[in-house]
Design a protein around this motif. Structure first.
Motif, PDB file in Angstrom:
ATOM      1  N   PRO A  32       0.837  -1.204   0.000  1.00 48.10           N
ATOM      2  CA  PRO A  32       0.000   0.000   0.000  1.00 48.10           C
ATOM      3  C   PRO A  32       0.868   1.249   0.000  1.00 48.10           C
ATOM      4  O   PRO A  32       1.866   1.313   0.700  1.00 48.10           O
ATOM      5  N   ARG A  33       0.435   2.206  -0.784  1.00 44.33           N
ATOM      6  CA  ARG A  33       1.257   3.421  -0.885  1.00 44.33           C
ATOM      7  C   ARG A  33       0.744   4.513   0.045  1.00 44.33           C
ATOM      8  O   ARG A  33       1.445   5.431   0.382  1.00 44.33           O
ATOM      9  N   GLY A  34      -0.535   4.447   0.374  1.00 42.28           N
ATOM     10  CA  GLY A  34      -1.090   5.524   1.196  1.00 42.28           C
ATOM     11  C   GLY A  34      -1.262   5.066   2.626  1.00 42.28           C
ATOM     12  O   GLY A  34      -0.823   3.985   3.008  1.00 42.28           O
ATOM     13  N   LEU A  37      -7.424   4.236   5.897  1.00 46.47           N
ATOM     14  CA  LEU A  37      -8.535   5.150   6.125  1.00 46.47           C
ATOM     15  C   LEU A  37      -9.577   4.503   7.014  1.00 46.47           C
ATOM     16  O   LEU A  37      -9.609   3.291   7.164  1.00 46.47           O
ATOM     17  N   ARG A  45     -14.451   7.949   0.253  1.00 48.27           N
ATOM     18  CA  ARG A  45     -13.496   7.533  -0.771  1.00 48.27           C
ATOM     19  C   ARG A  45     -13.947   6.255  -1.466  1.00 48.27           C
ATOM     20  O   ARG A  45     -13.681   6.066  -2.660  1.00 48.27           O
ATOM     21  N   LEU A  82      -8.917   0.202   0.643  1.00 53.58           N
ATOM     22  CA  LEU A  82      -8.719   1.560   1.162  1.00 53.58           C
ATOM     23  C   LEU A  82      -8.359   1.508   2.634  1.00 53.58           C
ATOM     24  O   LEU A  82      -7.486   2.248   3.102  1.00 53.58           O
ATOM     25  N   GLY A  85      -4.892   0.821   3.122  1.00 55.72           N
ATOM     26  CA  GLY A  85      -3.965   1.893   2.792  1.00 55.72           C
ATOM     27  C   GLY A  85      -3.565   1.995   1.333  1.00 55.72           C
ATOM     28  O   GLY A  85      -2.713   2.805   0.992  1.00 55.72           O
ATOM     29  N   TYR A  86      -4.177   1.204   0.468  1.00 56.49           N
ATOM     30  CA  TYR A  86      -3.843   1.346  -0.948  1.00 56.49           C
ATOM     31  C   TYR A  86      -4.413   2.652  -1.489  1.00 56.49           C
ATOM     32  O   TYR A  86      -5.449   3.124  -1.034  1.00 56.49           O
ATOM     33  N   ASP A  87      -3.731   3.217  -2.475  1.00 54.72           N
ATOM     34  CA  ASP A  87      -4.260   4.474  -3.008  1.00 54.72           C
ATOM     35  C   ASP A  87      -5.097   4.214  -4.249  1.00 54.72           C
ATOM     36  O   ASP A  87      -5.221   3.081  -4.720  1.00 54.72           O
ATOM     37  N   ARG A  88      -5.649   5.288  -4.802  1.00 54.55           N
ATOM     38  CA  ARG A  88      -6.653   5.153  -5.862  1.00 54.55           C
ATOM     39  C   ARG A  88      -6.105   4.419  -7.082  1.00 54.55           C
ATOM     40  O   ARG A  88      -6.731   3.495  -7.601  1.00 54.55           O
ATOM     41  N   GLU A  89      -4.930   4.817  -7.507  1.00 53.76           N
ATOM     42  CA  GLU A  89      -4.398   4.231  -8.730  1.00 53.76           C
ATOM     43  C   GLU A  89      -4.127   2.744  -8.547  1.00 53.76           C
ATOM     44  O   GLU A  89      -4.366   1.933  -9.438  1.00 53.76           O
ATOM     45  N   GLN A  90      -3.649   2.385  -7.323  1.00 52.47           N
ATOM     46  CA  GLN A  90      -3.377   0.973  -7.068  1.00 52.47           C
ATOM     47  C   GLN A  90      -4.668   0.145  -7.127  1.00 52.47           C
ATOM     48  O   GLN A  90      -4.693  -0.952  -7.683  1.00 52.47           O
TER      49      GLN A  90
END
Lengths: 196, 668, 189
Positions: A32-34, A37, A45, A82, A85-90
């Motif tokens: 995960p990059r982010g 949440l 989101r 989400l 912690g994965y971001d949108r693009e992932q």
């Protein structure tokens, strides 16, 4: 008129800036990059990303809007990712690996897709140029012998088929046309009259 | 017997249309009274045969004659009578037959109205109309035969698509849509006639404009009815998904609206003739493209039909029409020279051009987005989607700009505006603009585009009301009439202008309502047990019970939800889940409670009467009701603008000149 | 001539407007080309991007309980994964073919993954019709999503290296199963 063009270009900029950029997915989606949440932000989101994914079994509905069980499963998957912690693009890439580019409702910028993003901007700029050219050309072309102050021209604009509304002007135009073109009464002769 | 009779009628319509087209073109080239007489007669004959064929099909549907192929396809003994009647236009071949009916009526009316006018144009126009009619008759005679004979007629049929039986809107949406869509054939014929003759006289712009306005009204209502149907029936809570078929109906509306405005400039100043003609031709071509999109099965859509021979046939006609249009324009556009000039500098003229540009841009963008998956498939071999996020992102700025232009344009004078005129025209409406934006902010609007829409909406509203009342104020001043008297007189003398501003009022209301409803909604998905409650905003909902209802063609489960707002009970809503005999998946019908401020929208995702649970989607959508009201206002305004033409109310030239000189800021 | 210009028509340089012709062709030709090239295309059949790629991992419990079956543990043998459901009519048709093929091809591991169905109905179905390979439950449909399943029946043929050799949409018969297994064994796309 170049200012007009610049204004149009600036107006188009926000649309371009929002275009998603990403290459075609290759391997997995890694770590995960982010940050993770939770709570209201997680809901918001999830809905947002759900709106970007196409429900595969529906007709054009997004995952966020579709009531089908596949869509709800996909939405739950988005939510879990989400929360992890994965971001949108992932997340979008994850679904794209399984279903193909078809599942993304917002065309990513790759290959010939740039056309769908830049096309409207190009038309806007080109159109602005055409409008400017049309106005300039019309100013040069004086057209028929009409009033120079269009604001006071009566709505029944004189044309080839009728005489001007203003009585004195009508008289002048009528005499001119009779002399110059041999039109009786100042209006063109009825072309090929057809009795009904 | 009926299939044979039906096929005969279609064939006769084809003959009448083909013959009439030939006669029309020949008479246009070499005019004779006899030629014109026969062109008219064949036009009426085409209309009559199409009408008879439609009546015959209705009879077959209502009497459940399953030897007719179309009836075997969509008829059923177990559906209500109104569904049988409506089945005429519910499916592929029947809808083409209905297209023929609407076209016949339009052609007959347009021919009759102009039978002794515009003699140099009309034969060509009839020729073009009947050529289009011939194509659709050919479709009905060949690839899309509704009257084929079924050798061993079944005892019963499957009935029309279950989704189409869910709501009475199915009764009125297609007739409105076809009256709009097919009606665009008439101005197309008139525009082609102008090109073929080589001029667009001042007297001819009026029928062109009127026959553009009438289908426009129908199309406006039809598009919004479609959105309303999606909202009330499909259950996802929205009214527009940028589905290819939705876009197909929207594209010609955009170019038709642009054409209506540029036609005004043709009438006022004799400029933009070629451009207006191009827009009108483009509108018709978009309707043919739209029908190809809907029926070819090539596009991924809710409405898609399966592939058949119809798709390639329509494509051939589309190609022929496109080539005909390009050739005709190339050869004749130079003949439509302008008679006046456009104003440079700040004036209404320039704003008109900008508005036209915006409409064309909108058309291009929606068309590009709709067709793009096909482009990519051909170019990259990849299947991709262009969906709501893209269209919403593109259309919001354009819509807001159009709202702005709709305010600035009428505020500016026709001539070149001085600095003082600009200031006095553009500054006062800023008050309402700011007021509305601030009001929105106070009520919770934070989305910048929505705030901008409110700002421009307020601006445009003040300008529109001010322009609407301008002749009234002038009459009160110059004739000393009371407000009501002046209002009535001004409306009667300038009904077209009056109607136009009412359309603007409706349009701005619609845009603002769309902006607010798409950004300010709240939603919640929840599973409830019997007796449990949930809240969303000011509403509190209790799941009371689930009950089963049996109808001949479907089994439904209704969930009774008791609703209270701010603590006060306001009644019950019954969202339902319907199981049709012919479908595996049940289809839900949402329950919507509309009020002036907002809609409460309930949609069932799953319901289990045994376990007494229901999975529910709850939405609160503000201002959605205003969209429907705004559309009614637009239709009313359009009718007002159209009516002087029919009443034949002509103010004498001298009277008009007097009124015009009394209002230097420019009446219509 | 029908279109002889009227006496005061403005002088024209030429009768053909090259700009209109150019603009017209620029719009018409690409549009028609795109539409013609796409005739015959079925927009509802979506090609899977997973063919030729590593099969997504999973670990699912079989119907009726027991140790979870993981894909990783089956590495080295070809695997046939069939997504199905009891409410799917074509799945009935292919059930017999799959059951028989599983017995025939002993070196190939057949797996059924139940899609959007409930355990009790599945157990009853299998008790009624018999089975020769495990039926796995997929709660929340996660594995179906990972495999890009649009509906049932869909079957994936995986080679010994864990790569998806082919995806087949629709009901199978014994001949197709045999040929696709051969493809998976042969290795490569």
């Amino acid at each position: 008129m170049s200012r007009l063009a610049l204004a149009l270009l600036l107006a188009a900029a926000p649309s371009l800036a929002a275009a998603p950029t990403s290459p075609a997915p290759a391997g997995g989606i890694d770590a995960p990059r982010g940050g993770p949440l939770s709570g209201a932000e997680l809901d918001a989101r999830t809905n947002e990303i759900g709106g970007l994914l196409r429900c595969p079994v529906c007709q054009g509905l997004s995952v966020a809007d579709s009531p089908s069980s596949m869509a709800r499963n996909m939405k739950a998957e988005v939510r879990d990712k989400l929360a992890a912690g994965y971001d949108r693009e992932q997340i979008l890439t994850y679904f794209e690996r399984s279903y193909g580019e078809f599942v993304r409702l917002d065309p990513p910028m790759r290959g010939v897709n740039w056309l769908v993003w830049f096309g409207p901007v190009a038309v806007l700029v080109a159109g602005g140029g055409v409008v400017a050219w049309a106005i300039k050309r019309s100013a040069r072309n004086s057209g028929a012998a009409q009033a120079t102050d269009p604001g006071s021209v009566p709505s029944d604009l004189p044309s080839r088929d009728t005489l001007p509304a203003d009585a004195r002007l009508a008289e002048a135009v009528r005499r001119t046309r009779e002399l110059a073109y041999d039109w009786p009464g100042g209006v063109p002769p009825k072309p090929r009259p057809l009795p009904s | 017997m009926i299939p044979m009779l039906g096929r005969a009628l279609v064939l006769l319509a084809l003959l009448a249309a083909s013959g009439g087209a030939l006669v029309g073109f020949a008479t246009g080239a070499r005019p004779t009274a006899l030629g014109w007489l026969w062109a008219r007669r064949l036009a009426y004959a085409f209309a009559a045969f199409m009408a008879l064929a439609n009546l015959l099909m209705e009879y077959a549907l209502l009497s459940h004659d399953f030897s007719v192929s179309y009836v075997a396809h969509v008829g059923s003994r177990s559906v209500p009578t109104w569904v049988s009647m409506v089945s005429l236009w519910s499916s592929l071949e029947g809808s083409i037959l209905f297209w023929g009916l609407v076209m016949g009526v339009y052609v007959a009316v347009a021919t009759r109205q102009n039978r002794d006018k515009h003699p140099e144009y009309m034969p060509y126009a009839v020729g073009v109309w009947l050529a289009c009619g011939a194509f659709f008759s050919f479709l009905l005679a060949g690839p899309a035969q509704p009257f084929a004979t079924v050798p061993g007629p079944p005892l019963d049929g499957p009935g029309p698509n279950a989704l189409l039986q869910n709501h009475f809107l199915m009764v009125i949406h297609p007739p409105f849509l076809y009256s709009g869509y097919v009606g665009m054939t008439i101005p197309f014929g008139l525009a082609c006639a102008a090109l073929l003759v080589g001029r667009l006289g001042h007297d001819f712009i009026r029928p062109l404009r009127n026959f553009l306005l009438l289908p426009w009204i129908f199309l406006t209502v039809a598009i919004v009815l479609g959105g309303w149907w999606a909202y009330e029936v499909l259950g996802w809570g929205g009214y527009w998904a940028w589905d290819p078929v939705e876009n197909a109906s929207f594209l010609p509306w955009l170019t038709a609206t642009a054409a209506l405005h540029s036609a005004l400039l043709v009438e006022r100043k004799g400029v933009l003739k070629a451009w207006t003609v191009t827009l009108v031709i483009g509108t018709y071509l978009l309707t043919i493209l739209g029908t190809f999109m809907t029926r070819s099965g090539v596009f991924n859509s809710v409405h898609s039909f399966t592939q058949s021979a119809i798709g390639p046939t329509i494509l051939v006609f589309l190609a022929a029409a496109l080539i005909f249009a390009v050739v005709l324009l190339t050869l004749r556009v130079n003949a439509l020279a302008p008679e006046g000039r456009l104003e440079t500098g700040p004036s209404r003229d320039v704003v008109f051009l900008v508005q036209n540009l915006l409409f064309v841009l909108f058309t291009f963008t929606v068309l590009l987005g709709t067709v793009f998956p096909l482009v990519v498939e051909a170019a990259r071999g990849v299947q991709m989607s262009v969906g709501r996020p893209y269209f919403d992102r593109m259309s919001v700025p354009i819509g807001v700009c159009l709202l702005f232009v709709m305010g600035v344009g009428p505020a500016l004078p026709w001539g070149r505006a001085t600095g003082r005129q600009l200031r006095s025209a553009l500054l006062p409406p800023l008050f309402t603009a700011a007021a509305l934006a601030v009001l929105g902010f106070v009520l919770g609007v934070r989305n910048p585009w929505t705030l901008l829409a409110l700002f421009f909406g307020g601006f445009t509203a003040q300008v529109t009301v001010s322009e609407l009342l301008l002749p009234v104020r002038q009459r009160m001043r110059s004739h000393g009439e009371s407000f009501l008297e002046a209002f009535g007189q001004a409306r009667q003398r300038g009904q077209r202008r009056f109607g136009a501003y009412i359309v603007h009022a409706g349009a701005l209301l619609a845009i603002v309502a769309i902006a607010v409803s798409s950004t300010m909604g709240t939603s919640k998905e929840i599973q409830l047990r019997q007796g449990e409650s949930t809240t969303l905003g000011a509403y509190s909902l209790t799941f009371v019970n689930a009950e089963r209802v049996s109808e001949p063609h479907r089994e439904s489960v209704l969930a009774r939800m008791d609703v209270s707002k701010n603590g006060r009970p306001i009644g019950s809503l019954y969202p339902r889940m319907n199981q049709y005999e012919s479908q595996r998946e049940p289809i839900g019908t949402p329950a919507v409670r509309t009020s002036l401020t907002e809609d409460l929208y309930l949609s069932i995702h799953n319901i289990d009467p045994g376990n007494r649970t229901v999975g529910l989607l709850v939405l609160v959508n503000p201002m959605v009701g205003w969209i429907w009201i705004a559309t009614a206002i637009m239709a009313l305004g359009g009718l007002l603008a159209l009516m002087p033409a029919w009443r034949g109310a002509r103010v004498p030239v001298t009277e008009r000149a007097r009124v015009a000189t009394a209002s230097p800021e420019g009446s219509s | 001539m029908a279109t002889a210009p009227l006496p005061d028509a403005p002088a024209r340089a030429s009768r053909v407007n090259p700009w209109v012709l150019g603009a017209g062709l620029a719009v018409v030709v690409p549009l028609l080309a795109v539409l013609v090239l796409n005739l015959g295309r079925d927009p509802h059949s979506i090609r899977s991007p997973l063919v030729g790629r590593a099969a997504p991992a999973f670990s699912l419990a079989p119907v009726g309980g027991g140790a979870p079956v993981s894909l990783a543990s089956l590495r080295g043998r070809p695997v046939v994964i069939n997504f199905w459901a009891t409410w799917c009519v074509p799945c009935f048709e292919e059930h017999a073919a799959l059951t028989a093929s599983a017995r025939t091809f002993g070196d190939v591991q057949f797996l059924g993954v139940v899609y959007e169905d409930d355990e009790a109905r599945t157990k009853a179905f299998l008790a009624d019709r018999g089975s020769s390979y495990p039926a796995l439950l997929d709660p929340d449909g996660r594995t179906a999503i990972a495999y890009g399943v649009f509906g049932v029946p869909e079957t994936f043929f995986i080679d010994g290296a864990g790569r998806i050799a082919e995806k087949f949409v629709g009901p199978l018969n014994r001949a197709t199963i045999a040929s696709l297994i051969a493809k998976a064994k042969g290795g490569g796309p």
